[in-house]
Motif scaffolding. Structure first.
Motif: not given
Length: 324
Positions: A207-212, A165-174, A115-125
């Motif tokens: 890109g943005k870091l997004i938590c779902i 968010c600004d920071v994500v741990s390495y527990v499940g980031p994509v 749905r959002n691959d064209s958006l300025d996103v670098s990480v989802i989790c």
């Protein structure tokens, strides 16, 4: 819809947890394109188990990297990311061997990508459960305060479908492969601690870091304990190096805090060796003397017995609020 996500798992001497983790990936309602397992020189039969695992047929491609030396979580993820960049998936999921994703974790990430691959996103989790309960420390924002430069996203924000968010741990980031190519791989010279924080700060620049919030990953770890002297070296050094390079306005304050804590070690039952270790760490962080230091590794005389769970990726160590 097929998955456009591959997975990198780093393991060290936690064979039973690794087996459980791999079963969780097998149960995903959308399989990853590949799974790369980085074996950080385990001595508990992991190498032999992974050899058997490779022989079993699955929907996803399997890759095993057996390292000759334990190069820390940072080094393990560096090697895994390096191989992942050559594989046919545009997004790369990262987790340790003690992180168990919901069955819909990868499919939820894939739906967002579609749905959002064209958006300025670098990480989802997704969100993280730990010790049997939901915890919010793994997704955070930069916020300067005494003793910390990040602040966990408030729990009520998890009532939203997603948040930035600004920071994500390495527990499940994509992580988006394109973003990884732009900012580079995790800094392997951190060895352990704050590698994911440092990487997040680079990734958020492109890109943005997004938590779902509708999907979770379960972190099978233990309560934080008093850090052994060798580990405190990386804790102090990497914090100073990170703030010097990315959060310079906070570096002077952090220097004063950590230096004061180092001098006060004996009041908290620590030895003069602990004081020296922390002072050396601060100096090395400022000067950029990074990498694994053989003087500061598990198993030194008079240290507590080291267990891999001590390296858990959570905000529960280091002033109570900063990621490993």
């Amino acid at each position: 819809m097929k998955s456009n996500i591959g997975s990198v798992i780093v393991t060290f001497n936690r064979l039973e947890k690794l087996k459980k983790t791999l079963r969780c990936y097998d149960k995903q309602n959308m399989q990853p394109k590949y799974i790369i397992v980085v074996n950080n020189a385990s001595t508990d039969g992991t190498k032999e188990y992974l050899s058997e695992w490779l022989s079993k047929t699955t929907q996803y491609k399997k890759i095993v990297i057996n390292l000759d030396d334990n190069i820390g979580g940072s080094g393990g993820f560096y090697e895994g990311q390096k191989v992942a960049l050559k594989e046919d998936a545009d997004w790369i999921m990262l987790a340790d061997d003690d992180a168990y994703p919901d069955e819909n974790y990868i499919s939820t990430m894939q739906e967002y990508i579609e749905r959002n691959d064209s958006l300025d996103v670098s990480v989802i989790c997704g969100r993280v459960f730990q010790l049997g309960t939901f915890v919010n420390q793994h997704r955070a924002r930069i916020k300067y305060r005494i003793g910390s430069f990040v602040d966990a996203v408030k729990k009520d924000e998890y009532n939203k479908s997603l948040f930035e968010c600004d920071v994500v741990s390495y527990v499940g980031p994509v992580i988006k492969k394109e973003a990884l190519n732009r900012v580079g791989l995790v800094n392997k010279d951190y060895f352990i601690l704050y590698d994911d924080t440092e990487h997040s700060l680079r990734l958020r620049s492109v890109g943005k870091l997004i938590c779902i919030t509708k999907t979770s990953i379960y972190h099978d770890t233990v309560e934080a304990s008093k850090a052994p002297t060798w580990k405190s070296y990386y804790e102090y050094r990497n914090q100073i190096n990170l703030t010097k390079n990315y959060l310079n306005n906070y570096c002077a304050l952090l220097f004063l805090i950590l230096f004061s804590k180092a001098l006060l070690c004996p009041l908290r039952g620590r030895s003069i060796t602990d004081v020296i270790t922390r002072v050396v760490a601060i100096k090395d962080g400022l000067l950029g003397n990074m990498g694994k230091k053989n003087k500061y590794v598990p198993g030194r005389k008079n240290e507590k017995t080291y267990h891999p769970d001590d390296e858990k990726r959570t905000a529960c160590h280091a002033n109570g609020s900063i990621f490993s």
